[in-house]
Design an enzyme around this catalytic site. Structure first.
Site, PDB file in Angstrom:
ATOM      1  N   LYS A  35       0.845  -1.209   0.000  1.00  0.00           N
ATOM      2  CA  LYS A  35       0.000   0.000   0.000  1.00  0.00           C
ATOM      3  C   LYS A  35       0.878   1.256   0.000  1.00  0.00           C
ATOM      4  CE  LYS A  35      -0.222  -0.371   5.023  1.00  0.00           C
ATOM      5  NZ  LYS A  35      -0.997  -0.928   6.143  1.00  0.00           N
ATOM      6  N   TYR A 254      15.968  29.926   7.505  1.00  0.00           N
ATOM      7  CA  TYR A 254      14.728  30.586   7.929  1.00  0.00           C
ATOM      8  C   TYR A 254      14.633  30.641   9.438  1.00  0.00           C
ATOM      9  CZ  TYR A 254      12.866  30.190   3.162  1.00  0.00           C
ATOM     10  OH  TYR A 254      12.652  30.302   1.820  1.00  0.00           O
TER      11      TYR A 254
HETATM   12  C1  LIG Z   1      -0.204  -1.860   6.871  1.00  0.00           C
HETATM   13  C2  LIG Z   1      -0.772  -3.142   7.330  1.00  0.00           C
HETATM   14  C3  LIG Z   1       0.033  -4.282   7.477  1.00  0.00           C
HETATM   15  C4  LIG Z   1       1.543  -4.229   7.384  1.00  0.00           C
HETATM   16  O1  LIG Z   1       2.071  -3.635   8.554  1.00  0.00           O
HETATM   17  P1  LIG Z   1       3.656  -3.503   8.792  1.00  0.00           P
HETATM   18  O2  LIG Z   1       3.777  -2.957  10.157  1.00  0.00           O
HETATM   19  O3  LIG Z   1       4.149  -2.533   7.758  1.00  0.00           O
HETATM   20  O4  LIG Z   1       4.210  -4.863   8.611  1.00  0.00           O
HETATM   21  C5  LIG Z   1      -0.589  -5.480   7.767  1.00  0.00           C
HETATM   22  N1  LIG Z   1      -1.930  -5.542   7.930  1.00  0.00           N
HETATM   23  C6  LIG Z   1      -2.727  -4.466   7.831  1.00  0.00           C
HETATM   24  C7  LIG Z   1      -4.199  -4.617   8.035  1.00  0.00           C
HETATM   25  C8  LIG Z   1      -2.187  -3.231   7.547  1.00  0.00           C
HETATM   26  O5  LIG Z   1      -2.979  -2.153   7.465  1.00  0.00           O
END
Ligand SMILES: *Cc1c(COP(=O)(O)O)cnc(C)c1O
Length: 359
Positions: A35, A254
């Protein structure tokens, strides 16, 4: 000369990390979580390089469609499921697995015909984000098992809230609530994210869902990926574009948040928050120039940041700079910016070129 801000992707490291997942969970199938643009590493590129995974997980329907359009035939689970009939129709058309986590989705299922899809029914065991509470679970399961557009048996999943804290037994409670609630039901099970794969053996089941560890990054706040036997996939680079002397009393950047105490050489690096380098990186955050760590000084701006090269520096404009990577763990930079490494890699912006590392 090296280009300005670019991120180098080490696909060999990605393979190594997938092997590490398989070593930790030898009996499980691997649903690689890609994702958020593959945690900033490039959605399609990560999917292509992770072809040996048994399935992929994305957050949104659009991400799944992009994978299909790129020709990936894997099983793909959409972790946020769908919120309307149009989205469900897309899941059917593209044959993406739906996560079912909310009652309103059941009415949408009832109102729709067409091709069956695989479903992951999500139990909320204590994360209190998506999923049905244990008390409601059985009734929902019964309803879904009558549903013509869902492939049977229904798959079963939950997600951990605190798996990265190995001193917190909440994870064990979540595991046992899950096991009790789904006992006797057919269908494959999935619980573990990266932290659980590495720390909570009893969470391993039919499917594991590693995200961050595939990219070589530690899910734990007190370790680096390297310490866990992982290899970082992304290293973020840019170059020095100016070197000049500054004197005691000069302020830099800045707001003049840093004041020079004794004469030194200032270096300007072509990277900033417009590239995804964290604006909240503290003064002193390490930056690697010619193999040497030098401290960030002043505020990170949109396109540039400044470092103290020291009076005896030999660094010159054009020299390569590493912001994180093999010799400078992204976990360390995250600590310096009061964040977690997830946000740093996900936050690398579009103008940063992603290039594959050539061995
Ligand atoms: C993002 C996510 C994962 C992966 O999590 P990590 O900590 O990056 O391994 C697994 N399951 C769900 C439902 C997630 O949203």
């Amino acid at each position: 000369m090296t280009p300005a801000a670019y991120a180098e992707l080490n696909l060999g490291a990605l393979q190594h990390n997938l092997d590490k997942v398989r070593g930790c969970a030898p009996d499980a199938k691997v649903m690689a979580v890609i994702k958020a643009n593959g945690y900033g590493h490039g959605l399609i590129r990560m999917a292509e390089a992770l072809k040996q995974a048994d399935a992929f997980a994305v957050a949104r329907v659009d991400e799944g469609i992009r994978l299909r359009n790129a020709g990936l035939g894997h099983r793909i689970a959409v972790l946020e499921g769908f919120t309307c009939a149009e989205e469900l129709e897309k899941l059917q058309y593209y044959q993406l697995d739906a996560v079912v986590h909310c009652l309103s989705q059941l009415d949408i299922f009832d109102a729709i015909a067409g091709q069956p899809i695989a479903a992951w029914l999500k139990l909320d065991t204590g994360m209190n984000r998506l999923g049905f509470k244990a008390e409601a679970f059985n009734a929902v399961y019964q309803r879904l098992s009558q549903c013509a557009v869902i492939k049977q048996p229904i798959n079963l999943m939950t997600h951990f809230a605190n798996a990265d804290d190995i001193s917190d037994d909440k994870t064990l409670k979540q595991i046992s609530l899950f096991q009790q609630t789904v006992a006797g039901l057919p269908g494959e099970r999935s619980l573990a994210n990266s932290a659980a794969i590495l720390a909570w053996e009893s969470s391993l089941s039919d499917w594991v869902r590693p995200g961050i560890m595939l990219y070589g990054i530690s899910p734990f706040p007190d370790a680096t990926g390297q310490q866990l036997g992982l290899k970082p996939v992304m290293s973020l680079h840019s170059r020095l574009i100016a070197v000049k002397p500054i004197e005691a009393g000069d302020t830099v950047g800045y707001g003049g948040s840093w004041t020079c105490k004794k004469s030194t050489m200032l270096g300007v690096v072509a990277i900033g928050y417009g590239d995804g380098y964290p604006r909240y990186a503290k003064i002193g955050t390490p930056v690697l120039i010619n193999g040497q760590r030098v401290p960030l000084i002043g505020r990170v701006s949109m396109d540039m940041m400044t470092v103290d090269l020291g009076l005896d520096t030999e660094a010159k404009p054009g020299d390569p700079v590493t912001l994180w990577g093999d010799d400078l763990p992204v976990e360390e930079i995250a600590l310096c910016a009061d964040t977690i490494p997830y946000t740093l890699v996900c936050g690398v912006t579009q103008r940063v070129r992603l290039v594959e590392k050539t061995a």
